[in-house]
Design an enzyme around this catalytic site. Structure first.
Site, PDB file in Angstrom:
ATOM      1  N   GLU A   1       0.870  -1.161   0.000  1.00 26.85           N
ATOM      2  CA  GLU A   1       0.000   0.000   0.000  1.00 26.85           C
ATOM      3  C   GLU A   1       0.918   1.224   0.000  1.00 26.85           C
ATOM      4  O   GLU A   1       1.792   1.327   0.863  1.00 26.85           O
ATOM      5  CB  GLU A   1      -0.873  -0.018   1.253  1.00 26.85           C
ATOM      6  CG  GLU A   1      -1.960   1.006   1.232  1.00 26.85           C
ATOM      7  CD  GLU A   1      -2.792   0.993   2.503  1.00 26.85           C
ATOM      8  OE1 GLU A   1      -3.365   2.029   2.823  1.00 26.85           O
ATOM      9  OE2 GLU A   1      -2.857  -0.062   3.171  1.00 26.85           O
TER      10      GLU A   1
ATOM     11  N   ARG B   1       4.628 -12.970   9.731  1.00 30.28           N
ATOM     12  CA  ARG B   1       5.287 -11.713   9.417  1.00 30.28           C
ATOM     13  C   ARG B   1       6.599 -11.618  10.184  1.00 30.28           C
ATOM     14  O   ARG B   1       6.821 -12.331  11.166  1.00 30.28           O
ATOM     15  CB  ARG B   1       4.392 -10.514   9.672  1.00 30.28           C
ATOM     16  CG  ARG B   1       3.993 -10.265  11.109  1.00 30.28           C
ATOM     17  CD  ARG B   1       2.864  -9.254  11.213  1.00 30.28           C
ATOM     18  NE  ARG B   1       3.243  -7.927  10.789  1.00 30.28           N
ATOM     19  CZ  ARG B   1       2.614  -7.236   9.831  1.00 30.28           C
ATOM     20  NH1 ARG B   1       1.588  -7.740   9.198  1.00 30.28           N
ATOM     21  NH2 ARG B   1       3.000  -6.018   9.521  1.00 30.28           N
TER      22      ARG B   1
ATOM     23  N   LYS C   1       3.659   1.031   9.960  1.00 27.19           N
ATOM     24  CA  LYS C   1       3.900   2.228   9.160  1.00 27.19           C
ATOM     25  C   LYS C   1       3.372   3.474   9.863  1.00 27.19           C
ATOM     26  O   LYS C   1       3.949   4.548   9.729  1.00 27.19           O
ATOM     27  CB  LYS C   1       3.267   2.068   7.775  1.00 27.19           C
ATOM     28  CG  LYS C   1       4.147   1.266   6.840  1.00 27.19           C
ATOM     29  CD  LYS C   1       3.630   1.287   5.423  1.00 27.19           C
ATOM     30  CE  LYS C   1       2.564   0.249   5.240  1.00 27.19           C
ATOM     31  NZ  LYS C   1       2.186   0.049   3.833  1.00 27.19           N
TER      32      LYS C   1
HETATM   33  P1  ATP Z   1       0.962  -1.615   7.999  1.00 30.28           P
HETATM   34  O1  ATP Z   1      -0.055  -2.536   8.623  1.00 30.28           O
HETATM   35  O2  ATP Z   1       2.008  -1.127   8.928  1.00 30.28           O
HETATM   36  O3  ATP Z   1       0.343  -0.526   7.183  1.00 30.28           O
HETATM   37  P2  ATP Z   1       1.073  -3.494   5.893  1.00 30.28           P
HETATM   38  O4  ATP Z   1       1.454  -4.855   6.248  1.00 30.28           O
HETATM   39  O5  ATP Z   1      -0.383  -3.271   5.711  1.00 30.28           O
HETATM   40  O6  ATP Z   1       1.723  -2.530   6.950  1.00 30.28           O
HETATM   41  P3  ATP Z   1       1.493  -3.274   3.097  1.00 30.28           P
HETATM   42  O7  ATP Z   1       2.061  -2.174   2.306  1.00 30.28           O
HETATM   43  O8  ATP Z   1       0.062  -3.595   2.909  1.00 30.28           O
HETATM   44  O9  ATP Z   1       1.827  -2.988   4.604  1.00 30.28           O
HETATM   45  O10 ATP Z   1       2.349  -4.572   2.881  1.00 30.28           O
HETATM   46  C1  ATP Z   1       2.725  -5.050   1.622  1.00 30.28           C
HETATM   47  C2  ATP Z   1       3.065  -6.500   1.731  1.00 30.28           C
HETATM   48  O11 ATP Z   1       4.123  -6.680   2.655  1.00 30.28           O
HETATM   49  C3  ATP Z   1       1.886  -7.310   2.244  1.00 30.28           C
HETATM   50  O12 ATP Z   1       1.765  -8.472   1.453  1.00 30.28           O
HETATM   51  C4  ATP Z   1       2.256  -7.636   3.646  1.00 30.28           C
HETATM   52  O13 ATP Z   1       1.748  -8.872   4.027  1.00 30.28           O
HETATM   53  C5  ATP Z   1       3.783  -7.655   3.587  1.00 30.28           C
HETATM   54  N1  ATP Z   1       4.330  -7.303   4.889  1.00 30.28           N
HETATM   55  C6  ATP Z   1       4.120  -6.174   5.581  1.00 30.28           C
HETATM   56  N2  ATP Z   1       4.727  -6.205   6.773  1.00 30.28           N
HETATM   57  C7  ATP Z   1       5.364  -7.400   6.838  1.00 30.28           C
HETATM   58  C8  ATP Z   1       6.172  -8.044   7.807  1.00 30.28           C
HETATM   59  N3  ATP Z   1       6.453  -7.456   8.974  1.00 30.28           N
HETATM   60  N4  ATP Z   1       6.650  -9.269   7.523  1.00 30.28           N
HETATM   61  C9  ATP Z   1       6.377  -9.858   6.351  1.00 30.28           C
HETATM   62  N5  ATP Z   1       5.622  -9.314   5.403  1.00 30.28           N
HETATM   63  C10 ATP Z   1       5.117  -8.100   5.623  1.00 30.28           C
HETATM   64 MG    MG Z   2      -1.724  -3.731   4.222  1.00 32.46          MG
END
Ligand code: ATP
Ligand code: MG
Length: 571
Positions: free
Chosen positions: A47, A273, A283
């Site tokens: 995102e 994760r 984030k």
């Molecule tokens: P936040 O919840 O902090 O906004 P997010 O996980 O929603 O973070 P995205 O940009 O949606 O962030 O994540 C993009 C991809 O990265 C998704 O497929 C997510 O599952 C993966 N991802 C995000 N954080 C992690 C993590 N800590 N470990 C492994 N994969 C991750």
């Molecule tokens: Mg997300």
């Protein structure tokens, strides 16, 4: 934002550490063996509401790594369904970071927002099929009527609207006839379903917000759940890999695919994760650190972001190796930051050229060394790499050494300089401290030493004398001054992200120490952003993009050893 080079660094190569076959690769192997798929197609779906962090790197290494190993493809798809938080800056940084990590999506760059017309058409399909309805309940009522884990939800009074009425209302929602938040489109599934995600989830909401790509075309936006799986299907993704918190969403993911005329049926697989101690990864919290100036920006070298780690000097290969080491599992846990630092040391130890730098200088004068003489001594560049060769380092009567390599009244076990003590100056000579000079405040300002000409190159003298210590040094006449930024962990608590505490209360006050007046050997005048360097006996360093030819700035990437391991033992 500083302009840190984000050109492709080393790509993953056979020398990269490989994931052993994890459960996801085993599923893929089985799907290939059974003929279900001819090649896995994956995607990384960020995102664009922040910079990528080390957790994203895990997902990138998994998704792009699979594509690389199987000779197939991985899509980069921006999941930009939430217009209010997304910005072009994030879109750009995400692409730069993925490339720097050594991966490439080729032609396969997509935006969920490009599917808005199709997603809308599919919402209409559900309405026509009697599987979606417009709900006028307030957001509060929708929430409270949803029930909970022990109680079923309550059907909305608007649940049984006719198809015609729903079609007209949804059309009017799109046309902008209703205020923001006054209506939603919901799937008609089961308000008593054991899985709360299946209790008539919201598909569309009214939101007048400018979108970074679709502009003001839409005043209704699809929810993430109603977009993600269909986007996967449109792109013929075979294995949609996401983190464990989406496990409960999988039945919904499947429901949409089963109830819409999608062109393919991807399989969602969840994995744990990445969590790292001594850091925060959400984030929202990272954005807060930036917005409230607790750090200098998203690429502050203390940030767990990919851009921060790049600026800190972490090699991309080390990040990939770290991700391979921790592997892919179904169990949530927390990884030790020290593991990441070790991966960094391992690569930098192999690749970094050695240089001498004195961070807290004290002057040494060699009283028996000719005033105008300069010797060019050969010093080996990297003992780990025979091809790295040697360089010339100037040696003369005035040198700098580290202040803490001298003690006025040293204990027996101190193997460095003290009055009457002799040590090896690395690759140069043996020097003996004969006397020292103090200023009015009693601070030692200069050491007066003699050298033994028979120890050139640091060799043992013929008389069989021994010394235990070796110190590094820089010629005072030739030294290049620099600022050195010594970074440590941003948080002083192993779990700053816990709900029990405010992460801002645990920012490590010693996470940045700026050392000015450091003195470097002249070869470092040519160091460039992106070079890996070991300052002998001190750690691994890199040139910061703030550096100019007049004012050089170096970052400490990581120390030679893990200083936190000791602290943890001490408790
Ligand atoms: P936040 O919840 O902090 O906004 P997010 O996980 O929603 O973070 P995205 O940009 O949606 O962030 O994540 C993009 C991809 O990265 C998704 O497929 C997510 O599952 C993966 N991802 C995000 N954080 C992690 C993590 N800590 N470990 C492994 N994969 C991750
Ligand atoms: Mg997300």
């Amino acid at each position: 934002m500083s302009d840190v080079s984000s050109s492709p660094s080393s790509s993953p190569s056979p020398s990269d550490k490989r994931d052993s076959k994890d459960f996801i690769r085993e599923i893929i192997d089985a799907d290939l063996a059974s003929g279900k798929h001819s090649a896995p197609v994956t995607r990384f779906p960020p995102e664009p509401n922040g910079y990528l962090h080390i957790g994203h790197a895990k997902s990138i290494c998994l998704n792009f790594g699979i594509a690389k190993e199987y000779g197939s493809r991985c899509h980069l798809r921006f999941d930009d369904t939430n217009p209010s938080k997304e910005e072009q800056e994030y879109v750009d940084s995400i692409q730069a970071d993925i490339r720097w990590l050594g991966f490439d999506w080729g032609d396969h760059l997509f935006f969920a927002s490009d599917y808005f017309d199709q997603i809308y058409a599919w919402a209409v399909t559900l309405i026509r099929d009697g599987k979606a309805y417009v709900d006028d309940q307030t957001p509060e009522d929708i929430r409270s009527n949803r029930g909970n884990l022990t109680e079923p939800g309550v059907n909305s009074p608007f649940r049984d609207r006719s198809v015609e009425e729903n079609l007209a209302l949804f059309e009017a929602m799109r046309a902008g006839n209703f205020p923001d938040g006054s209506k939603v489109l919901r799937a008609k599934i089961d308000m008593a379903h054991a899985n709360l995600n299946m209790r008539d989830p919201v598909l569309y909401r009214i939101l007048r917000a400018h979108h970074h790509r679709s502009g003001d075309k839409w005043c209704i936006y699809p929810m993430y759940d109603f977009t993600h799986g269909q986007s996967d299907a449109l792109e013929h993704i075979t294995h949609s890999l996401c983190t464990l918190e989406f496990e409960n969403h999988r039945p919904l993911y499947e429901w949409f695919l089963d109830n819409l005329p999608v062109p393919s049926h991807p399989r969602q697989i969840e994995f744990a994760r990445l969590n790292l101690n001594y850091t925060v990864m959400s984030k929202r919290k990272l954005l807060q650190l930036v917005d409230e100036n607790h750090v200098s920006g998203w690429d502050d070298p203390r940030m767990p972001t990919v851009s921060g780690m790049r600026r800190r000097g972490y090699p991309a290969e080390a990040i990939r190796n770290f991700c391979a080491t921790i592997g892919i599992t179904k169990f949530n846990g927390t990884n030790d930051f020290a593991l990441l630092e070790n991966a960094v040391r391992e690569v930098m130890n192999r690749d970094a050229q050695r240089r001498m730098a004195v961070l807290d200088p004290i002057k040494v004068t060699i009283t028996n060394y000719p005033e105008d003489q300069v010797e060019e001594l050969d010093v080996i560049n990297n003992p780990e790499d025979p091809n790295a060769g040697t360089r010339k380092v100037p040696f003369c009567r005035e040198l700098y050494i580290e202040r803490d390599d001298f003690m006025e009244d040293p204990p027996k076990k101190f193997f460095r300089l003290g009055p009457g003590r002799e040590v090896r100056f690395r690759c140069a000579y043996w020097l003996k401290c004969e006397d020292f000079v103090k200023d009015a405040e009693g601070k030692v300002t200069e050491l007066l030493c003699t050298y033994d000409p028979e120890t050139r190159g640091g060799e043992n003298p013929p008389d069989g004398r021994k010394v235990k210590g070796t110190v590094h040094w820089v010629s005072a006449r030739h030294a290049v001054p620099a600022e050195v930024r010594v970074y440590d962990r941003l948080f002083d608590h192993a779990n700053p992200d816990s709900k029990k505490r405010n992460f801002l209360d645990h920012i490590n006050p010693a996470s940045l120490e700026i050392l000015s007046g450091c003195q470097l050997e002249p070869a470092l005048a040519d160091a460039k952003v992106g070079d890996s360097i070991q300052f002998e006996r001190l750690g691994y360093f890199c040139v910061d993009p703030d550096s100019t030819s007049d004012a050089r700035v170096f970052n400490r990437t990581v120390g030679l050893r893990d200083s936190w391991a000791k602290e943890q033992q001490r408790g």
